[in-house]
Design a protein around this motif. Structure first.
Motif, PDB file in Angstrom:
ATOM      1  N   LYS A   1     -35.871  44.401 -33.553  1.00 28.78           N
ATOM      2  CA  LYS A   1     -35.208  43.121 -33.281  1.00 28.78           C
ATOM      3  C   LYS A   1     -34.785  42.945 -31.812  1.00 28.78           C
ATOM      4  O   LYS A   1     -35.044  41.892 -31.236  1.00 28.78           O
ATOM      5  N   PRO A   2     -34.180  43.938 -31.146  1.00 32.25           N
ATOM      6  CA  PRO A   2     -33.815  43.748 -29.728  1.00 32.25           C
ATOM      7  C   PRO A   2     -35.023  43.475 -28.829  1.00 32.25           C
ATOM      8  O   PRO A   2     -34.927  42.737 -27.854  1.00 32.25           O
ATOM      9  N   TYR A   3     -36.171  44.051 -29.167  1.00 30.41           N
ATOM     10  CA  TYR A   3     -37.393  43.811 -28.402  1.00 30.41           C
ATOM     11  C   TYR A   3     -37.896  42.395 -28.656  1.00 30.41           C
ATOM     12  O   TYR A   3     -38.310  41.681 -27.746  1.00 30.41           O
ATOM     13  N   TYR A   4     -37.863  41.992 -29.911  1.00 28.40           N
ATOM     14  CA  TYR A   4     -38.329  40.659 -30.293  1.00 28.40           C
ATOM     15  C   TYR A   4     -37.452  39.578 -29.662  1.00 28.40           C
ATOM     16  O   TYR A   4     -37.943  38.537 -29.230  1.00 28.40           O
ATOM     17  N   GLN A   5     -36.159  39.843 -29.576  1.00 29.27           N
ATOM     18  CA  GLN A   5     -35.215  38.883 -29.005  1.00 29.27           C
ATOM     19  C   GLN A   5     -35.219  38.881 -27.475  1.00 29.27           C
ATOM     20  O   GLN A   5     -34.564  38.052 -26.867  1.00 29.27           O
TER      21      GLN A   5
ATOM     22  N   ILE B   1     -33.999  41.293 -25.599  1.00 28.17           N
ATOM     23  CA  ILE B   1     -32.880  42.085 -25.081  1.00 28.17           C
ATOM     24  C   ILE B   1     -33.404  43.366 -24.435  1.00 28.17           C
ATOM     25  O   ILE B   1     -32.934  43.782 -23.391  1.00 28.17           O
TER      26      ILE B   1
ATOM     27  N   ARG C   1     -45.623  42.359 -30.697  1.00 29.86           N
ATOM     28  CA  ARG C   1     -45.190  41.251 -31.566  1.00 29.86           C
ATOM     29  C   ARG C   1     -46.252  40.865 -32.592  1.00 29.86           C
ATOM     30  O   ARG C   1     -45.936  40.506 -33.722  1.00 29.86           O
TER      31      ARG C   1
END
Length: 77
Positions: A20-24, A26, A48
């Motif tokens: 999730k942090p990579y996708y967002q 961050i 992704r």
């Protein structure tokens, strides 16, 4: 002059929550250790396309040119 490419093989197992942090946006790079022991940092945006509801899991092949620039990434299994 022809381009020379190098291939690196590695396994990645990240849950959806871990990615999730990579996708967002961050975090930017995913760090993996390829089969030969080298540590690689790969821009997370390249993963992704492999994101499923349970995360990203599998064996991958990373291809870079002789200068180390990204060319492609594919899931092997």
């Amino acid at each position: 002059m022809t381009d020379t490419f190098m291939a690196f093989y590695f396994r990645l197992n990240l849950s959806f929550e871990e990615f999730k942090p990579y996708y967002q946006g961050i975090a930017e790079t995913v760090q993996v250790r390829e089969r030969g022991g080298k540590r690689l940092q790969i821009n997370a945006r390249h993963f992704r396309q492999f994101l499923a509801p349970d995360g990203i899991h599998g064996e991958f092949k990373l291809v870079v040119d002789r200068k180390g620039h990204f060319q492609s990434i594919t899931r092997m299994d």
